[in-house]
Scaffold this motif. Structure first.
Motif, PDB file in Angstrom:
ATOM      1  N   ALA A 110       0.830  -1.207   0.000  1.00  0.00           N
ATOM      2  CA  ALA A 110       0.000   0.000   0.000  1.00  0.00           C
ATOM      3  C   ALA A 110       0.864   1.258   0.000  1.00  0.00           C
ATOM      4  CB  ALA A 110      -0.939   0.000   1.192  1.00  0.00           C
ATOM      5  N   GLU A 111       2.007   1.214   0.683  1.00  0.00           N
ATOM      6  CA  GLU A 111       2.916   2.366   0.697  1.00  0.00           C
ATOM      7  C   GLU A 111       3.476   2.642  -0.694  1.00  0.00           C
ATOM      8  OE1 GLU A 111       5.986   1.898   3.638  1.00  0.00           O
ATOM      9  OE2 GLU A 111       4.517   1.575   5.239  1.00  0.00           O
ATOM     10  N   GLN A 112       3.647   1.590  -1.487  1.00  0.00           N
ATOM     11  CA  GLN A 112       4.171   1.733  -2.845  1.00  0.00           C
ATOM     12  C   GLN A 112       3.082   2.200  -3.818  1.00  0.00           C
ATOM     13  OE1 GLN A 112       7.464   0.985  -3.723  1.00  0.00           O
ATOM     14  NE2 GLN A 112       7.824   0.679  -1.544  1.00  0.00           N
ATOM     15  N   GLY A 113       1.842   2.148  -3.375  1.00  0.00           N
ATOM     16  CA  GLY A 113       0.707   2.422  -4.260  1.00  0.00           C
ATOM     17  C   GLY A 113       0.668   3.848  -4.766  1.00  0.00           C
ATOM     18  N   PRO A 114       0.036   4.037  -5.907  1.00  0.00           N
ATOM     19  CA  PRO A 114      -0.040   5.347  -6.533  1.00  0.00           C
ATOM     20  C   PRO A 114      -0.997   6.279  -5.800  1.00  0.00           C
ATOM     21  CG  PRO A 114      -1.334   3.772  -7.766  1.00  0.00           C
ATOM     22  CD  PRO A 114      -0.628   3.002  -6.696  1.00  0.00           C
ATOM     23  N   LYS A 115      -0.726   7.555  -5.929  1.00  0.00           N
ATOM     24  CA  LYS A 115      -1.616   8.568  -5.328  1.00  0.00           C
ATOM     25  C   LYS A 115      -2.596   9.129  -6.370  1.00  0.00           C
ATOM     26  CE  LYS A 115       0.828   7.985  -1.653  1.00  0.00           C
ATOM     27  NZ  LYS A 115       0.796   6.574  -1.350  1.00  0.00           N
ATOM     28  N   GLU A 116      -2.286   8.967  -7.643  1.00  0.00           N
ATOM     29  CA  GLU A 116      -3.146   9.495  -8.707  1.00  0.00           C
ATOM     30  C   GLU A 116      -4.339   8.563  -8.933  1.00  0.00           C
ATOM     31  OE1 GLU A 116      -1.254   9.268 -12.633  1.00  0.00           O
ATOM     32  OE2 GLU A 116      -0.106   7.550 -11.952  1.00  0.00           O
ATOM     33  N   PRO A 117      -5.451   9.065  -9.471  1.00  0.00           N
ATOM     34  CA  PRO A 117      -6.568   8.186  -9.831  1.00  0.00           C
ATOM     35  C   PRO A 117      -6.082   7.125 -10.827  1.00  0.00           C
ATOM     36  CG  PRO A 117      -7.220  10.491  -9.962  1.00  0.00           C
ATOM     37  CD  PRO A 117      -5.727  10.472  -9.774  1.00  0.00           C
ATOM     38  N   HIS A 118      -6.515   5.894 -10.639  1.00  0.00           N
ATOM     39  CA  HIS A 118      -6.013   4.814 -11.484  1.00  0.00           C
ATOM     40  C   HIS A 118      -6.928   3.605 -11.397  1.00  0.00           C
ATOM     41  CE1 HIS A 118      -4.638   3.801  -7.444  1.00  0.00           C
ATOM     42  NE2 HIS A 118      -4.588   2.539  -7.827  1.00  0.00           N
ATOM     43  N   TRP A 119      -6.740   2.688 -12.330  1.00  0.00           N
ATOM     44  CA  TRP A 119      -7.307   1.353 -12.236  1.00  0.00           C
ATOM     45  C   TRP A 119      -6.224   0.469 -11.640  1.00  0.00           C
ATOM     46  CZ3 TRP A 119     -11.626  -1.471 -14.587  1.00  0.00           C
ATOM     47  CH2 TRP A 119     -12.691  -0.624 -14.928  1.00  0.00           C
TER      48      TRP A 119
END
Length: 197
Positions: A110-119
């Protein structure tokens, strides 16, 4: 049913879970969470049944073919697809003494996850008996088309280095590599930019 993607419903859970258990039998992360060797298939079936019926089948975009399945999450489903306390308890029961490793790995991812809207491509897998027949590729193309129609990038994580070229073929690039806490396998985070439709 061939390798044409169709919507997966909760009624499809038994066959989808068995397919994904076979697909992920040699996955490094699943092998780390479920170290029981060949005897881990029933645990993998329970794991995939739980995440499909309680998370992705309710709040994601799930598709299947005769021999594969994919779970996607669009931006509007991301908050809802986080496991609730009951789901977490069920997963911890399945994982047994590996549950703390699982919790730490999920937090690290989850820490590596993107902050921008995405699929988000949470899961895609094909039964090994059907690999090379286009099932996974058909599911990937279907989900990517939905993300492209929304003008959004797609993210995924993979712990299997052999799969990276497959994803790269579809336009994904590796953003980074992280070692999972507790001595777990490497996890590659990948992103695919949206394409004009």
């Amino acid at each position: 049913m061939t390798n044409t993607p169709q919507a997966a419903t909760l009624d499809n859970a038994p066959e989808i879970s068995r397919t994904l258990a076979r697909a992920f039998a040699d996955d490094p992360m699943m092998g780390w969470f479920f170290p029981g060797g060949a005897s881990r298939e029933p645990d993998l079936v329970r794991y995939f049944t739980t995440i499909f019926t309680r998370q992705y089948g309710r709040h994601g975009v799930c598709e299947r073919t005769a021999s594969a399945a994919a779970f996607w999450v669009a931006p509007e489903g991301q908050e809802k697809s986080v496991p609730d306390a009951e789901t977490v308890a069920e997963l911890e029961e399945i994982l047994g003494d590996r549950a703390p490793l699982f919790r730490d790995a999920v937090a690290a991812a989850a820490e590596q996850g993107p902050k921008e809207p995405h699929w988000y491509l949470a899961v895609v897998g094909a039964d090994p008996a059907a690999r090379g027949q286009g099932h996974g590729a058909a599911l990937l193309r279907s989900g990517l088309a939905k993300a492209d129609a929304a003008g959004l990038p797609v993210y995924l994580e993979s712990s299997k280095p052999d799969n990276l070229p497959f994803y790269e073929h579809f336009g994904f690039t590796v953003l980074g590599e992280a070692a999972l806490p507790g001595g777990g396998p490497a996890l590659w985070v990948m992103r695919r930019a949206p394409r004009a439709v």
